[in-house]
Design an enzyme around this catalytic site. Sequence first.
Site: not given
Lengths: 65, 259
Positions: B100, B209
């Site tokens: 990422k 998250n």
Amino acid sequence: MRLLINGEEHNIDASTLEEVVSHFELEPHLVVTEIDGSIIERSNWSVTKLHDGMRIELVQFVGGG
Amino acid sequence: MKQNKLTIAGKALSSRFFLGTGRYPNPFVQNEAIKASGAEVLTFAIRRVNLGAPNEDAILQHLEGMSFTYLPNTSGAKTAEEAIRIARLAKASGLSDWIKVEISVDEKTLLPDPIETLKATEVLAKEGFVVLPYTSDDPVLCKRLEEAGASAVMPGGAPIGTGLGILNPYNLGLIIEQANVPIIVDAGLGSAMDVVQAMELGADGVLMNTPVAKAKDPVKMAHAMKQAIEAGRLSYEAGRIQKKKYATASSGLASFVSK
């Protein structure tokens, strides 16, 4: 051996990268290493000779998003 | 009910939920949240080992014995060069060639630097990485990232950790409409409502998250988000009704009971 590890100076008794990793009691399969900006693959740890003043990075996966 | 699977770089994934591994109260809650989420892709950061307490942050020791697709990020990088270095370190772990790309300069907003992100994506894709860049929700930029070799593109709904939801659904709609690679909405989501909105807009998945890790009950929230992803995706695939200004009765009046 005087080594710059993760930005700190360390005087340790080690002549290979493998010995550095075991000196700090790290799990070898969880650690990635770099010497003077070049990645050293795990399979080369035992044959990578160290010299005074080398810059070593020991990095790992940590929690993140 | 059969749902189409999300496939990235030839890998068919069992879940459209990408879950971050930071900021949980403790490893136990984290593992329970991971289980409840059903996520197959987990994200991580790459940091120096704390030599004073080497095993303190070593997150992978808590996940041994479970099977995931690891998506390390390049967080902390301020330039393409730094991100590329971190990506190579991550790959050298032997755990994953997915990365990422996350490059932020402004510490207040953590908004991604579009130019550096594009540069890093181009270089890493050429090196054979499976690149998933975290990017701003700009339709032109997202297209450019796809052309640069991104395997999926991950526009943010809002700045990281804000929980503000999808600030520009119009842009996100355009991004999804024109994409030839999966679009994963990454960052800024706060609750199940935001997730359903992303999925109903046609997003292929979401990455979260903070909204899970910092919820009052992270395990329950992981479960809620999982269901929101499924509900939103099913709703998208089922095809919603058009909005209308005036009412339509559910039953006709042809056989209405009258006196």
